[in-house]
Design a protein around this motif. Structure first.
Motif, PDB file in Angstrom:
ATOM      1  N   GLY A 199       0.807  -1.225   0.000  1.00 33.41           N
ATOM      2  CA  GLY A 199       0.000   0.000   0.000  1.00 33.41           C
ATOM      3  C   GLY A 199       0.837   1.272   0.000  1.00 33.41           C
ATOM      4  N   ILE A 200       0.145   2.382   0.226  1.00 27.97           N
ATOM      5  CA  ILE A 200       0.816   3.685   0.192  1.00 27.97           C
ATOM      6  C   ILE A 200       1.543   3.960   1.516  1.00 27.97           C
ATOM      7  N   GLU A 300       0.022   2.346  10.010  1.00 29.34           N
ATOM      8  CA  GLU A 300      -1.325   2.650  10.490  1.00 29.34           C
ATOM      9  C   GLU A 300      -1.486   4.139  10.808  1.00 29.34           C
ATOM     10  N   ASN A 301      -2.771   4.542  10.716  1.00 26.39           N
ATOM     11  CA  ASN A 301      -3.078   5.952  10.788  1.00 26.39           C
ATOM     12  C   ASN A 301      -4.453   6.049  11.430  1.00 26.39           C
ATOM     13  N   ALA A 340       4.586  10.293  -0.100  1.00 24.51           N
ATOM     14  CA  ALA A 340       4.882   9.104  -0.922  1.00 24.51           C
ATOM     15  C   ALA A 340       5.333   9.523  -2.327  1.00 24.51           C
ATOM     16  N   LYS A 341       4.709  10.589  -2.833  1.00 23.80           N
ATOM     17  CA  LYS A 341       5.103  11.082  -4.170  1.00 23.80           C
ATOM     18  C   LYS A 341       6.522  11.635  -4.118  1.00 23.80           C
ATOM     19  N   SER A 349       2.982   2.131  -5.399  1.00 21.59           N
ATOM     20  CA  SER A 349       1.965   1.706  -4.420  1.00 21.59           C
ATOM     21  C   SER A 349       0.567   1.604  -5.025  1.00 21.59           C
ATOM     22  N   ILE A 350       0.259   2.489  -5.970  1.00 16.20           N
ATOM     23  CA  ILE A 350      -1.113   2.472  -6.493  1.00 16.20           C
ATOM     24  C   ILE A 350      -1.305   1.475  -7.630  1.00 16.20           C
TER      25      ILE A 350
END
Ligand code: ATP
Ligand code: MG
Length: 400
Positions: A199-200, A300-301, A340-341, A349-350
């Protein structure tokens, strides 16, 4: 300064490297700087003839004149602990010599960027030098005006600001201060194990801990054959991008499917997600102990999805005794995506590949799990054997 020494100047290109926070570390400063130099050396392993030295609180990278300076700058500015870098030229600490070099620098800038106005700023680290900083700036400015007829001084809004940093035996002339990533050199703050998904979030979490000096190991869970080898490949590619900042990553890869099947067969459907997460943490803790990682790291967030409510995070944590770091906990998703970018992981990730978490996704996952109830469900499973079997089946990979 004799002629021979003066002639040695500028046979190499120079990058001045500033260490920012590293410099604040008091007694430990020499240690942090030494580690930083080693990290810079590693990032420049592919640049032939690169020499790195420390002097007067700065780090100097010298490379042969035919080196690609953009590449050198890029590689050095992505070393954690570097606050800024400046491609510079060097002159003897003598007003005429500095003036001559400054004229060459400005002529290049006139040619490359068509600059027409400039301002000189001078700093005199060598206080025994007989000319004071404002006078140095004025005199170098006069040399430039004389040597570059198209230029004018503009102290308020110049096309180019040129810095003169005068030290005991050498003076450095540079234009830009290019921001580095800041943080602390890798290896100065222990080692942690990131739970790395495709994931991101988790690659960003790993990057953030590495930025504070932590070495990174990784563990990835898949559900082969429900998840494809290509999905695993994607995670390795993500790890590869992260490793360009945080060095080689030892990645443990584990098939979680037997555990997921045991949970789906024996436990309430709405608890699947939280139960799977507790298993992931337990397995990760075992791997971390083996690899001497001091803590677990997740992406996690708070509140992002059902498994990340405050209650779910508490129940997740209660499956392990090792500290769990969640560096993204208070960030907004858009800010995580922006980071992330910036790091360069976002596009990877995407890419749409399946993840083990989505294989047995419950329709209505419990969002406020209670520990007593979860423990009851886990009584239906042989937790220890399942964890041991998963750890025993681990595959090891090295990335970066
Ligand atoms: P991410 O973008 O990092 O996948 P997410 O928002 O999709 O996070 P979850 O899927 O709930 O959230 O995962 C939360 C955290 O659990 C991840 O950030 C990661 O640290 C860990 N995790 C999830 N799936 C895996 C996996 N397949 N392998 C290893 N760790 C995982
Ligand atoms: Mg995920």
């Amino acid at each position: 300064m004799n002629q021979q020494n003066i002639d040695n100047f500028n046979t190499e290109k120079i990058l001045i490297v500033r260490c920012g926070e590293v410099a604040l570390k008091g007694m430990n400063k020499p240690y942090f700087e030494r580690v930083l130099v080693e990290r810079i050396r590693k990032n420049l392993a592919n640049v032939k003839g690169a020499k790195i030295t420390r002097k007067e609180g700065l780090i100097f990278v010298r490379v042969p004149t035919d080196s690609n300076m953009d590449e050198v700058t890029r590689e050095v500015s992505k070393v954690f602990g570097v606050s800024s870098v400046s491609p510079a030229v060097e002159a003897a600490s003598d007003i005429d010599a500095i003036g001559n070099e400054a004229v060459k620098v400005m002529n290049n800038l006139i040619e490359e960027r068509g600059i027409r106005t400039f301002k000189v700023e001078a700093k005199r680290a060598d206080k025994s030098f007989p000319v004071k900083s404002p006078d140095i700036a004025r005199r170098i400015g006069a040399s430039i005006l004389k040597g570059c007829k198209v230029l004018k001084v503009d102290v308020h809004n110049p096309d180019c600001r040129i810095f003169v940093d005068l030290r005991a035996d050498r003076t450095y002339i540079y234009e830009d201060k290019i921001h580095g990533l800041g943080g602390l050199p890798l290896g100065t703050n222990g080692k942690g194990l990131v739970l790395l998904s495709g994931g991101i979030d988790s690659p960003v979490a790993a990057w953030m801990m590495a930025k504070r000096g932590m070495l990174i190991d990784a563990v990835h869970f898949h559900s082969y054959p429900y998840t494809s080898p290509r999905a695993q490949q994607k995670v390795e590619e993500l790890a590869e991008i992260v490793s360009s900042y945080c060095g080689r990553i030892n990645m443990t890869v584990i098939n979680l499917l037997p555990i997921q099947e045991a949970i789906v067969t024996n436990c309430p459907e709405d608890e699947t997600t939280i139960l799977v997460r507790r298993f992931m943490m337990r397995i990760a803790e075992k791997i971390a102990e083996k690899k001497r990682d001091m803590m677990l790291i997740t992406g996690e967030n708070l509140g992002q999805v059902a498994s990340q409510t405050a209650e779910a995070l508490v129940v997740t944590d209660q499956s392990v005794s090792m500290p769990v770091m969640r560096p993204l906990i208070g960030m907004d998703k858009v800010d995580i995506m922006d980071l992330a970018k910036e790091i360069g992981t976002y596009e990877k990730s995407i890419e749409p590949y399946e993840d083990c978490c989505t294989v047995f996704l419950p329709k209505h996952p419990v969002t406020k799990p209670r520990l007593e109830k979860i423990l009851k469900s886990e009584e239906k499973l042989d937790v220890e054997s399942l964890v041991d079997a998963a750890v025993a089946s681990a595959e090891e990979k090295t990335v970066g």
